[in-house]
Design an enzyme around this catalytic site. Structure first.
Site, PDB file in Angstrom:
ATOM      1  CB  THR A 188       1.409   1.409  -0.116  1.00 16.59           C
ATOM      2  OG1 THR A 188       1.697   2.658  -0.566  1.00 16.59           O
ATOM      3  CG2 THR A 188      -0.117   1.157  -0.545  1.00 16.59           C
ATOM      4  CG  ASN A 189       1.200   6.288   2.050  1.00 11.57           C
ATOM      5  OD1 ASN A 189       0.944   7.147   1.268  1.00 11.57           O
ATOM      6  ND2 ASN A 189       2.410   5.967   2.611  1.00 11.57           N
TER       7      ASN A 189
END
Ligand code: CTP
Ligand code: CA
Length: 221
Positions: A33-34
């Site tokens: 993810t980020n």
């Protein structure tokens, strides 16, 4: 109350906003993810709702923000989910604001069972996700106003202008992650708005105020 009293200049417009980070699983336990929290997209959804638009918020299941009242929320987890949600919700809309931080790559295979550790290194093979805005840009109906975002750490204007043209967007909201007060998790942003008409640098302001500028553009101001 002042918020509610604002001009309803988006009445009759359907606005679709995406927000938050995609999550790309590699096994039942882990995902890529980020750092996006969804704050910017939620602010845009709220601003457009307050100005009378019919708003659909495509929200990452990773977002922990309170729901925006009077807005239809459609959850997504992966970039592929978000692509389906955009196709299903945005193609008959008046505006699409893609504030979601979409993974460019996902694990090429998703293990059915938890991946166990071994001695030595481990590598994960990644494959490209579809570029959602590029697809929208190639298929968009005349009336759909498309606003994208870009995160850069260098060459902000050049890189963002290239994305604006490549994906056939009407507007891109560019932010330089290295400027204090901009970026992930904070309530403020420092953005440059780029359209075919030109480049407008905005000073440090709340994400709600930036959302107001985006709502202005959707209203044709
Ligand atoms: N975007 C998208 N689909 C993707 C990747 C990005 O629709 N698979 C959208 C984002 O939501 C954003 C815009 O494209 O509105 C620009 O995203 P950004 O990550 O800044 O640009 P990329 O084109 O992915 O290029 P790079 O990450 O290499 O800078
Ligand atoms: Ca990207």
């Amino acid at each position: 109350l002042r918020e509610l009293a604002c001009a309803k200049d988006l009445k009759g417009k359907k606005v679709v906003v995406s927000a938050g980070a995609t999550q790309e699983p590699m096994d039942p336990v882990r995902y890529l993810t980020n750092h996006s929290t969804g704050k910017m997209g939620y602010a845009v959804a709220r601003a457009c709702m307050l100005r009378g638009a019919d708003v659909t918020l495509l929200a990452s299941t990773g977002c922990t923000l309170p729901p925006v009242p009077f807005v239809k929320t459609v959850p997504f987890t992966t970039a592929a989910d978000l692509f389906e949600a955009v196709k299903a919700n945005a193609m008959d809309a008046d505006a699409l604001v893609m504030a979601a931080a979409v993974a460019d790559y996902r694990p090429a295979t998703v293990a059915a069972d938890k991946v166990k550790k071994h001695d030595g290194e481990m590598n994960i093979a990644l494959e490209r996700t579809d570029d959602i805005l590029a697809w929208v840009g190639a298929h968009k109906p005349e009336k759909l106003f498309v606003c994208g975002f870009s995160m850069e750490t260098r060459d902000l204007i050049e890189n963002s202008t290239a994305k604006l043209h490549k994906k056939n967007m009407d507007m891109i909201v560019a932010n330089n992650l290295k400027v204090p007060g901009a970026g992930f998790g904070v309530d403020t942003n420092v953005v440059t708005i780029i359209t075919a008409q030109g480049v407008t640098e905005l000073p440090l302001q709340s994400k709600d105020a930036v959302a107001g500028h985006i709502a202005d553009a959707i209203a044709g101001k």
